[in-house]
Design an enzyme around this catalytic site. Structure first.
Site, PDB file in Angstrom:
ATOM      1  N   TYR A 224       0.542   8.258  15.453  1.00  0.00           N
ATOM      2  CA  TYR A 224       1.749   7.411  15.403  1.00  0.00           C
ATOM      3  C   TYR A 224       3.033   8.206  15.629  1.00  0.00           C
ATOM      4  CZ  TYR A 224      -1.531   4.714  12.436  1.00  0.00           C
ATOM      5  OH  TYR A 224      -2.617   4.062  11.909  1.00  0.00           O
TER       6      TYR A 224
ATOM      7  N   GLY B  30       0.855  -1.183   0.000  1.00  0.00           N
ATOM      8  CA  GLY B  30       0.000   0.000   0.000  1.00  0.00           C
ATOM      9  C   GLY B  30       0.889   1.230   0.000  1.00  0.00           C
TER      10      GLY B  30
ATOM     11  N   CYS C   5     -10.624  21.015  18.381  1.00  0.00           N
ATOM     12  CA  CYS C   5     -10.545  21.300  19.813  1.00  0.00           C
ATOM     13  C   CYS C   5      -9.893  20.142  20.569  1.00  0.00           C
ATOM     14  CB  CYS C   5     -11.939  21.547  20.359  1.00  0.00           C
ATOM     15  SG  CYS C   5     -12.808  22.750  19.376  1.00  0.00           S
TER      16      CYS C   5
ATOM     17  N   TYR D 122      -2.686   6.403   3.833  1.00  0.00           N
ATOM     18  CA  TYR D 122      -3.230   6.589   5.177  1.00  0.00           C
ATOM     19  C   TYR D 122      -3.439   8.074   5.502  1.00  0.00           C
ATOM     20  CZ  TYR D 122      -1.643   1.806   5.033  1.00  0.00           C
ATOM     21  OH  TYR D 122      -1.428   0.515   4.643  1.00  0.00           O
TER      22      TYR D 122
END
Ligand code: LLP
Length: 427
Positions: free
Chosen positions: A324, A283, A349, A378
């Site tokens: 991550y 991917g 927020c 992603y």
């Protein structure tokens, strides 16, 4: 324009950051921000590089939709002859809508519903990678109901040590939720071999994502080949595919990426003697570096000794930095000048809403257009509507042309499934 510019996708032309032949400020002026911009040339270049490296082996590349399932991107890959890997009924629907046929589709995923398994079989997918013996049995039952034989692969957890950049994207270590624990695979295979409506055609693994070291892959392949030999010794001779998943790392900063030819050579010596077809499910490798996120600086403030650039994109457009701790390079689209250190933060927020913390970058001010690099994988697929923020547009560039391949969401799109006057039902 030289080939170098084309294959790198993005470059400065007369000072302005451009995607192939199109200046990014032109796209922002036309389509607005936040907008994801993808380079078709770069997607082609990555796919072709991997395909060529694997040429000495009988192989098929099944691009993993979860990285970027945009119809425009899928079209580019279909034209190159790619197959796809899907992990949900929704991805199966998208893949078929983009013109992929069942024979081009691998269906995986750790928790497939019966409904999804049925859809996969109805679509005549080439392989269903099962993650437990129970799933193999369910598949057998559904295939029996449909009067077909399901082509099944066993996703094995090879229980190797994985070097990924973040623990959330490791999948092939002992105790993970993914795949069949190594010591249970033989039993699952024996069960599959006796069930009437499944045929065991594949052994599969996916050990993690954003990987740089080759030895975990090769250790995993060795373990799968060992299993294959055991199965053959037990008289199971139906396996045709060795699926080694995705995971190849890409550079976001200055990481050294795996040498594809070395990788391929190491695979050839292991896989060729088995006579199996190698499947890969990349991917990020295919699309990761091929996308940029365009965002406008709304405000600049100074608080507690820090500079903040508040942009119109944040965790809702790109969750990777906050989820991550991922690094994504950020630079102005106009010719860079000056220098500052700032937190680049979104409008949401949450204090966790940032694109970069304590980042050195050229001077930026309200109204400036920034490009966040390497969001092709992603990025949009993990976007959310938190704070009722419409998702941005996606644009595909091909040479000197560009097209909006996903329209920007409108407020109406965000509420159209909600009922203002709910119909009460009796409990
Ligand atoms: N095959 C399977 C079974 C997978 O689970 C994945 C990714 C792939 C292939 C493709 O892996 P790739 O070649 O893209 O590394 N959201 C995270 C990444 C999650 C990866 C999930 N599985 C991130 O933004 O880093």
């Amino acid at each position: 324009m030289g080939q170098g510019v084309l294959s790198s996708g993005f470059a400065r032309v007369d000072g302005t950051l451009s995607c192939e032949g199109v200046p990014l400020d032109r796209i922002a002026a036309d389509v607005g921000t936040p907008t994801y911009v993808y380079s078709a040339a770069m997607v082609r270049d990555r796919y072709t590089r991997l395909d060529e490296a694997l040429a000495p082996l009988e192989h098929r590349i099944h691009y993993t939709l979860k990285a970027n399932s945009n119809a425009g991107v899928l079209r580019v890959l279909r034209e190159l002859g790619a197959g796809v890997d899907v992990v949900s009924g929704g991805e199966l629907f998208r893949a078929r809508k983009a013109g992929f046929e069942g024979k081009d589709i691998v269906f995986g995923g750790v928790g497939k519903t019966e409904h999804e398994l049925r859809e996969a079989l109805e679509a005549r997918v080439m392989l269903v990678n099962a993650e437990s013996e129970a799933e193999v049995r369910t598949l057998d039952r559904i295939a029996g109901e449909l009067g077909v034989v399901a082509p099944v692969g066993l996703r094995v957890n090879p229980e190797v040590t994985v070097d990924s950049s973040h623990r959330y994207i490791k999948t092939g270590e002992k105790g993970a939720k993914f795949g069949i624990p190594f010591d249970q695979v033989a039993a699952a295979a024996a069960a599959a071999a006796t069930l009437p409506h499944v045929e065991l055609v594949g052994l599969d693994m996916h050990i993690g994502s954003q990987l740089f070291r080759l030895d975990p892959y090769l250790d995993g392949v060795d373990r799968l080949v060992g299993l294959l030999e055991q199965l053959r010794a037990a008289g199971v001779n139906t396996v045709r595919y060795l699926d080694i998943g995705g995971g190849l790392g890409v550079s976001y900063d200055d990481e050294e990426t795996p040498d594809l030819h070395r990788f391929a050579r190491a695979l050839v010596s292991r896989v060729q003697p088995t006579g199996l077809t190698l499947l890969m499910e990349p991917g990020r490798f295919v699309v990761g570096n091929s996308g940029m996120l365009l965002t406008r600086v709304l405000y600049r403030k100074f608080s507690g000794g820090r500079h903040f650039l508040v942009t119109d994109a944040g965790m809702t457009e790109l969750i990777r930095p906050s989820h991550y701790d991922a690094y994504h390079r950020i630079e102005p689209v106009a010719a860079p000048s000056g220098h500052m250190t700032a937190d680049v933060v979104g409008p949401v927020c949450e204090s966790g809403d940032f694109l970069a913390l304590d980042r050195e970058l050229p001077e930026a001010n309200p109204g400036d257009l920034l490009a966040v690099h390497d969001v092709g994988a992603y990025g949009y697929v993990m976007a959310s509507n938190y704070n009722t923020r419409p998702r941005g547009a996606e644009v595909l560039v091909d040479g000197d042309r560009y097209a909006v391949v996903t329209a920007r969401e409108r407020y109406e799109d965000l509420v159209h499934l909600e009922l203002d006057h709910p119909e009460w039902r009796k409990g």
